[in-house]
Design an enzyme around this catalytic site. Structure first.
Site, PDB file in Angstrom:
ATOM      1  N   HIS A 123     -26.195  20.473  -0.884  1.00  0.00           N
ATOM      2  CA  HIS A 123     -26.193  21.078  -2.213  1.00  0.00           C
ATOM      3  C   HIS A 123     -25.121  22.145  -2.320  1.00  0.00           C
ATOM      4  N   GLU A 135      -6.502   1.361 -13.432  1.00  0.00           N
ATOM      5  CA  GLU A 135      -6.027   2.566 -12.734  1.00  0.00           C
ATOM      6  C   GLU A 135      -4.711   3.063 -13.320  1.00  0.00           C
ATOM      7  N   CYS A 195       0.824  -1.209   0.000  1.00  0.00           N
ATOM      8  CA  CYS A 195       0.000   0.000   0.000  1.00  0.00           C
ATOM      9  C   CYS A 195       0.859   1.259   0.000  1.00  0.00           C
ATOM     10  N   TYR A 232      -8.440  -3.869 -11.565  1.00  0.00           N
ATOM     11  CA  TYR A 232      -8.033  -2.665 -10.838  1.00  0.00           C
ATOM     12  C   TYR A 232      -6.717  -2.057 -11.298  1.00  0.00           C
ATOM     13  N   CYS A 265      -1.633   1.724  -3.050  1.00  0.00           N
ATOM     14  CA  CYS A 265      -2.603   2.804  -2.859  1.00  0.00           C
ATOM     15  C   CYS A 265      -1.975   4.200  -2.848  1.00  0.00           C
ATOM     16  N   GLU A 317     -25.515  14.249  -3.447  1.00  0.00           N
ATOM     17  CA  GLU A 317     -26.941  14.485  -3.218  1.00  0.00           C
ATOM     18  C   GLU A 317     -27.816  13.752  -4.245  1.00  0.00           C
ATOM     19  N   LYS A 371      -0.237   5.372  -6.129  1.00  0.00           N
ATOM     20  CA  LYS A 371      -1.293   5.370  -7.154  1.00  0.00           C
ATOM     21  C   LYS A 371      -2.216   6.568  -6.985  1.00  0.00           C
TER      22      LYS A 371
HETATM   23  P1  FAD Z   1       1.522  -6.197   1.951  1.00  0.00           P
HETATM   24  O1  FAD Z   1       1.255  -4.748   2.025  1.00  0.00           O
HETATM   25  O2  FAD Z   1       1.772  -6.768   0.620  1.00  0.00           O
HETATM   26  O3  FAD Z   1       2.776  -6.451   2.909  1.00  0.00           O
HETATM   27  C1  FAD Z   1       3.416  -7.684   3.022  1.00  0.00           C
HETATM   28  C2  FAD Z   1       4.863  -7.466   3.434  1.00  0.00           C
HETATM   29  O4  FAD Z   1       5.432  -8.719   3.852  1.00  0.00           O
HETATM   30  C3  FAD Z   1       5.721  -6.976   2.272  1.00  0.00           C
HETATM   31  O5  FAD Z   1       6.575  -5.947   2.708  1.00  0.00           O
HETATM   32  C4  FAD Z   1       6.516  -8.216   1.886  1.00  0.00           C
HETATM   33  O6  FAD Z   1       7.720  -7.910   1.250  1.00  0.00           O
HETATM   34  C5  FAD Z   1       6.711  -8.866   3.248  1.00  0.00           C
HETATM   35  N1  FAD Z   1       7.031 -10.301   3.202  1.00  0.00           N
HETATM   36  C6  FAD Z   1       6.532 -11.245   2.357  1.00  0.00           C
HETATM   37  N2  FAD Z   1       7.026 -12.462   2.682  1.00  0.00           N
HETATM   38  C7  FAD Z   1       7.842 -12.271   3.748  1.00  0.00           C
HETATM   39  C8  FAD Z   1       8.636 -13.154   4.544  1.00  0.00           C
HETATM   40  N3  FAD Z   1       8.661 -14.461   4.324  1.00  0.00           N
HETATM   41  N4  FAD Z   1       9.372 -12.624   5.560  1.00  0.00           N
HETATM   42  C9  FAD Z   1       9.337 -11.279   5.820  1.00  0.00           C
HETATM   43  N5  FAD Z   1       8.603 -10.419   5.103  1.00  0.00           N
HETATM   44  C10 FAD Z   1       7.852 -10.908   4.088  1.00  0.00           C
HETATM   45  N6  FAD Z   1      -6.113  -1.149  -1.596  1.00  0.00           N
HETATM   46  C11 FAD Z   1      -6.991  -0.186  -1.238  1.00  0.00           C
HETATM   47  O7  FAD Z   1      -7.696  -0.354  -0.239  1.00  0.00           O
HETATM   48  N7  FAD Z   1      -7.107   0.970  -1.953  1.00  0.00           N
HETATM   49  C12 FAD Z   1      -6.349   1.219  -3.042  1.00  0.00           C
HETATM   50  O8  FAD Z   1      -6.475   2.269  -3.658  1.00  0.00           O
HETATM   51  C13 FAD Z   1      -5.412   0.235  -3.444  1.00  0.00           C
HETATM   52  N8  FAD Z   1      -4.615   0.449  -4.504  1.00  0.00           N
HETATM   53  C14 FAD Z   1      -3.713  -0.496  -4.874  1.00  0.00           C
HETATM   54  C15 FAD Z   1      -2.908  -0.250  -5.970  1.00  0.00           C
HETATM   55  C16 FAD Z   1      -1.996  -1.195  -6.374  1.00  0.00           C
HETATM   56  C17 FAD Z   1      -1.119  -0.915  -7.568  1.00  0.00           C
HETATM   57  C18 FAD Z   1      -1.871  -2.421  -5.656  1.00  0.00           C
HETATM   58  C19 FAD Z   1      -0.869  -3.459  -6.090  1.00  0.00           C
HETATM   59  C20 FAD Z   1      -2.662  -2.678  -4.553  1.00  0.00           C
HETATM   60  C21 FAD Z   1      -3.592  -1.712  -4.156  1.00  0.00           C
HETATM   61  N9  FAD Z   1      -4.423  -1.913  -3.041  1.00  0.00           N
HETATM   62  C22 FAD Z   1      -5.332  -0.964  -2.687  1.00  0.00           C
HETATM   63  C23 FAD Z   1      -4.352  -3.144  -2.244  1.00  0.00           C
HETATM   64  C24 FAD Z   1      -3.515  -2.917  -0.946  1.00  0.00           C
HETATM   65  O9  FAD Z   1      -2.274  -2.370  -1.300  1.00  0.00           O
HETATM   66  C25 FAD Z   1      -3.333  -4.249  -0.222  1.00  0.00           C
HETATM   67  O10 FAD Z   1      -4.596  -4.790   0.067  1.00  0.00           O
HETATM   68  C26 FAD Z   1      -2.554  -4.102   1.098  1.00  0.00           C
HETATM   69  O11 FAD Z   1      -1.331  -3.464   0.880  1.00  0.00           O
HETATM   70  C27 FAD Z   1      -2.316  -5.494   1.699  1.00  0.00           C
HETATM   71  O12 FAD Z   1      -1.561  -5.388   2.863  1.00  0.00           O
HETATM   72  P2  FAD Z   1      -0.872  -6.672   3.532  1.00  0.00           P
HETATM   73  O13 FAD Z   1      -0.381  -6.199   4.853  1.00  0.00           O
HETATM   74  O14 FAD Z   1      -1.774  -7.830   3.482  1.00  0.00           O
HETATM   75  O15 FAD Z   1       0.349  -7.048   2.584  1.00  0.00           O
HETATM   76  P1  NDP Z   2      -6.944  -9.191 -10.590  1.00  0.00           P
HETATM   77  O1  NDP Z   2      -6.654 -10.578 -10.227  1.00  0.00           O
HETATM   78  O2  NDP Z   2      -8.106  -8.531  -9.982  1.00  0.00           O
HETATM   79  O3  NDP Z   2      -7.099  -9.081 -12.194  1.00  0.00           O
HETATM   80  C1  NDP Z   2      -6.202  -9.658 -13.090  1.00  0.00           C
HETATM   81  C2  NDP Z   2      -6.470  -9.136 -14.504  1.00  0.00           C
HETATM   82  O4  NDP Z   2      -5.474  -9.660 -15.381  1.00  0.00           O
HETATM   83  C3  NDP Z   2      -7.808  -9.576 -15.069  1.00  0.00           C
HETATM   84  O5  NDP Z   2      -8.299  -8.567 -15.890  1.00  0.00           O
HETATM   85  C4  NDP Z   2      -7.425 -10.825 -15.887  1.00  0.00           C
HETATM   86  O6  NDP Z   2      -8.299 -11.071 -16.963  1.00  0.00           O
HETATM   87  C5  NDP Z   2      -6.087 -10.413 -16.435  1.00  0.00           C
HETATM   88  N1  NDP Z   2      -5.209 -11.536 -16.753  1.00  0.00           N
HETATM   89  C6  NDP Z   2      -4.861 -12.564 -15.961  1.00  0.00           C
HETATM   90  N2  NDP Z   2      -3.984 -13.358 -16.593  1.00  0.00           N
HETATM   91  C7  NDP Z   2      -3.776 -12.825 -17.818  1.00  0.00           C
HETATM   92  C8  NDP Z   2      -2.964 -13.187 -18.932  1.00  0.00           C
HETATM   93  N3  NDP Z   2      -2.203 -14.267 -18.890  1.00  0.00           N
HETATM   94  N4  NDP Z   2      -2.983 -12.404 -20.016  1.00  0.00           N
HETATM   95  C9  NDP Z   2      -3.760 -11.306 -20.068  1.00  0.00           C
HETATM   96  N5  NDP Z   2      -4.546 -10.906 -19.044  1.00  0.00           N
HETATM   97  C10 NDP Z   2      -4.551 -11.666 -17.933  1.00  0.00           C
HETATM   98  O7  NDP Z   2      -5.612  -8.394 -10.267  1.00  0.00           O
HETATM   99  P2  NDP Z   2      -5.167  -6.911 -10.003  1.00  0.00           P
HETATM  100  O8  NDP Z   2      -3.686  -7.011 -10.010  1.00  0.00           O
HETATM  101  O9  NDP Z   2      -5.780  -5.921 -10.915  1.00  0.00           O
HETATM  102  O10 NDP Z   2      -5.643  -6.578  -8.527  1.00  0.00           O
HETATM  103  C11 NDP Z   2      -5.238  -7.373  -7.413  1.00  0.00           C
HETATM  104  C12 NDP Z   2      -5.935  -6.909  -6.163  1.00  0.00           C
HETATM  105  O11 NDP Z   2      -5.378  -5.661  -5.719  1.00  0.00           O
HETATM  106  C13 NDP Z   2      -7.408  -6.634  -6.387  1.00  0.00           C
HETATM  107  O12 NDP Z   2      -8.165  -7.781  -6.093  1.00  0.00           O
HETATM  108  C14 NDP Z   2      -7.709  -5.497  -5.438  1.00  0.00           C
HETATM  109  O13 NDP Z   2      -8.309  -5.984  -4.256  1.00  0.00           O
HETATM  110  C15 NDP Z   2      -6.376  -4.860  -5.112  1.00  0.00           C
HETATM  111  N6  NDP Z   2      -6.383  -3.478  -5.661  1.00  0.00           N
HETATM  112  C16 NDP Z   2      -7.272  -2.544  -5.166  1.00  0.00           C
HETATM  113  C17 NDP Z   2      -7.348  -1.275  -5.716  1.00  0.00           C
HETATM  114  C18 NDP Z   2      -8.350  -0.287  -5.190  1.00  0.00           C
HETATM  115  O14 NDP Z   2      -8.925  -0.500  -4.147  1.00  0.00           O
HETATM  116  N7  NDP Z   2      -8.597   0.817  -5.879  1.00  0.00           N
HETATM  117  C19 NDP Z   2      -6.480  -0.880  -6.825  1.00  0.00           C
HETATM  118  C20 NDP Z   2      -5.583  -1.920  -7.269  1.00  0.00           C
HETATM  119  C21 NDP Z   2      -5.560  -3.169  -6.688  1.00  0.00           C
HETATM  120  P3  NDP Z   2      -9.610 -12.042 -16.853  1.00  0.00           P
HETATM  121  O15 NDP Z   2     -10.718 -11.178 -16.341  1.00  0.00           O
HETATM  122  O16 NDP Z   2      -9.802 -12.498 -18.251  1.00  0.00           O
HETATM  123  O17 NDP Z   2      -9.249 -13.151 -15.920  1.00  0.00           O
END
Ligand code: FAD
Ligand code: NDP
Length: 610
Positions: free
Chosen positions: A585, A317, A171, A313, A176, A590, A179
């Protein structure tokens, strides 16, 4: 909290002693005394159950207070006892909490149970948390607040491109936060376009965006957050190790730092919060030449002409952000947009993106990525296949970003050593509704959990509640339902509850009534921005007085709008409740207080000027 009714048969001293002996936490109190209220609130906040004896409300209260003074040598109230031990008044209780002695006193009762079992008492830590993302941080800090001895292990393996980052997980570093900040950069760009029509003289030459300035500003903010997380852990006395963890045996992990130095730690409980990392498709050149969201936000140069592969997502995004910065962006979609979301809304997002110069190739998947020229400036040549007729498509890009889903970081943890089971289809951890894995002393929170929403606030709340159950005597479980979410796709989409298609699938077509309309935000009227693009829809359940089971909004600030209405939906709001609500408003929100047209009526829902 339990309140005790007056009991008369025993003498006062015996009665007081009985309260002390038979209740884990007992507060002798005066219901009107502010310090007594403070102490009660502290235990409520810590989710610790307690018994309160309001002496001023008891006939024999004065006699009991005299007896209490004899027993505890303290006349004043509140007077707190924990596990039969006298703690004292308000100051003493607060001090014990600040110095982490309160939790130790609360645990004293449990320790009686483990007495005679030295193997249960000899752990290095009460809790070891694996993963320093939002879930792991929340759990470790809450546990430490409750007096547990906690270690947090976090280690980031570099991405294929060599990108790495600090404490805070996905995150903060590659999700998040960067982004949303880049999303803000695109909003500012749109606002600049509008500004002239609101009278701002910003010159005639096109305003240019500078990638490096934006990236540095965002990365500086992330560095501040990384440091703040470390400081916070230190102040809460959580031991932080920048080390990779793997299980060695029951109650034991090995952690290895970046220099290869190893250490073994034991703990009574473990919380797994290792999150996930972006996946690459299994095609030639993907890992060698592609980037993922792990690399995008810190790229050393603007990505230029970009192909984004994926349609959920992250893909939507990222494509929106890059196009909003003025780049040439194409999205390659395998099947549908935003799988799992309301498909009417998903297609509207796609239409809006198309109108704003984002190209879509669908249904299509890449088959190889090659570099046409060596060196940094070489273009990437992508070959792909249309999924409907098998046609080959080719294109050249500066950057190819894969956003094809994420994979859980479970592989290196040696979970089999302690019997933690994963879903063999996808590798995510299987856990009970109390986040307990198949190993009784190992729990899991956040993105790593099988079948749970992968969202920051979900990971945090689950982590906090779990720590409170483990160390604070709480029983409160995480509610994974009705979680609101926003897709920041430059025009935001906010939603909570069911998609229209899921509502129909769950309750039947005839049981669902949909109220909807297009609308034009006031601030878009002067610059004549996209008309009839913003849209609001309530999915209602006819058999339950039109209870709202799905809310969808495509609008500026849709995330902010949805957050507020999510509370109403959690409390069971009906369409009538929305209608009775007085609007604010002029706002976009609204619109939900006056939806009159149903989809089933087929009535025109174009935006009106008032
Ligand atoms: P993580 O944040 O992934 O943390 C896990 C940590 O554990 C990492 O630092 C990893 O390196 C470490 N780790 C892994 N294995 C080991 C190990 N064996 N030993 C020690 N350390 C280890 N969510 C929202 O709510 N709103 C958003 O707008 C949003 N935007 C997103 C945009 C993107 C591009 C992405 C990829 C995700 C987004 N998310 C969003 C999802 C959100 O980021 C995740 O749900 C959240 O960060 C999950 O937190 P976590 O603590 O489960 O894991
Ligand atoms: P998702 O698993 O949600 O989506 C994967 C996408 O990749 C789908 O569109 C899928 O298509 C496509 N895909 C998978 N395999 C292939 C392939 N081999 N070739 C081409 N296309 C492929 O993953 P995201 O990484 O987008 O998101 C992961 C999680 O992160 C989400 O579930 C969300 O909870 C979190 N997140 C939240 C955000 C927010 O709150 N604003 C923003 C970003 C992430 P198909 O539909 O055909 O399977």
């Amino acid at each position: 909290m339990t309140s005790i009714a007056p009991r008369q048969q025993k003498n006062s001293r015996e009665l007081v002693q009985e309260y002390i002996n038979h209740h884990r936490v007992v507060i002798f109190s005066n219901s009107t005394c502010p310090d007594c209220v403070k102490v009660k609130n502290l235990f409520i906040q810590l989710a610790v159950e307690f018994t309160v004896i309001e002496l001023n409300q008891m006939e024999n209260g004065a006699a009991l207070q005299n007896a209490l003074e004899e027993i505890s040598n303290q006349r004043t109230l509140p007077n707190v006892f924990i596990n039969k031990t006298h703690l004292g008044g308000c100051d003493a209780t607060e001090r014990a909490h600040q110095e982490n002695r309160l939790a130790a006193m609360l645990r004293a009762g449990e320790e009686e149970v483990t007495a005679g079992h030295p193997e249960l008492e000899s752990y290095d830590y009460d809790l070891v948390v694996i993963g320093g993302g939002v879930g792991g941080l929340a759990a470790s800090k809450e546990a430490a607040n409750l007096g547990a001895k906690v270690a947090l292990l976090d280690f980031v393996k570099p991405s294929e491109r060599g990108t790495t980052w600090g404490l805070g997980g996905t995150c903060v570093n590659v999700g998040c936060i960067p982004k949303k900040l880049m999303h803000q950069a695109t909003i500012l760009g749109h606002s600049l376009e509008d500004a002239r029509q609101f009278g701002w003289n910003i010159g005639d030459s096109p305003v240019r965006h500078d990638w490096d300035t934006m990236r540095d500003g965002i990365q500086d903010h992330i560095a501040v957050m990384n440091r703040a997380q470390k400081d916070d852990l230190r102040s809460k006395k959580v031991t932080y190790k920048n080390s990779y963890a793997e299980f060695m045996g029951p109650h034991k992990v090995k952690c290895t730092d970046k220099y290869g130095r190893m250490q073994e730690l034991t703990a009574r409980y473990f919380i797994l919060a290792p999150g996930g990392r972006p996946r690459y498709p299994d095609i030639p050149g993907a890992r060698e030449f592609g980037i993922t969201s792990d690399d995008l936000f810190s790229l050393p140069h603007s990505p230029g002409k970009t192909l984004v592969v994926g349609a959920s997502y992250v893909a939507i995004e990222s494509a929106g952000v890059l196009a909003g910065l003025g780049l040439d962006v194409t999205v390659m979609v395998r099947s549908i947009l935003l799988r799992g979301f309301d498909q009417q809304m998903a297609e509207m997002i796609g239409d809006h993106m198309t109108k704003h110069n984002i190209k879509f190739i669908r249904p299509c998947v890449p088959t190889k990525v090659e570099k046409t020229d060596s060196g940094d400036s070489g273009l990437l040549h992508v070959t792909a296949t249309m999924q409907d007729d098998g046609t080959e498509v080719v294109g050249e890009y500066n950057t190819v970003m894969f956003a094809v889903g994420r994979e859980p970081c479970t592989k290196g943890l040696r979970l089999d050593t302690v019997g933690v089971k994963v879903n063999t289809q996808n590798g995510y951890i299987i856990a009970s509704d109390e986040e307990q894995t198949t190993c009784p002393y190992v729990y899991a929170v956040g993105d790593i959990l099988d079948g749970k929403p992968q969202l920051k606030p979900v990971a945090i709340q689950a982590g906090q509640l779990l720590a409170m159950r483990l160390f604070g005597n709480s029983k409160l479980k995480m509610d994974y339902t009705s979680v609101g979410v926003a897709v920041f796709a430059p025009l935001e989409y906010g939603t909570v509850g069911l998609s229209e298609e899921d509502a129909i699938k769950t309750y039947g077509d005839s049981n669902i009534e949909v109220y909807h309309t297009y609308f034009d935000p006031l601030e878009w009227t002067v610059p004549h921005r996209d008309e009839n693009t913003c849209y609001a829809k309530l999915v209602c359940l006819a058999s339950q007085k039109l209870r709202v089971v799905g809310l969808h909004v495509l609008s500026p600030n849709a995330g902010e709008i949805t957050q507020g209405f999510a509370l109403g939906m959690k409390l069971g709001a009906t369409k009538a409740d929305f209608d009775n609500l007085v609007g604010i408003h002029p706002t976009c929100a609204e619109i939900f207080t006056g939806l009159t047209k149903t989809k089933s009526s087929g009535v025109e829902v174009a935006a009106s000027a008032c």
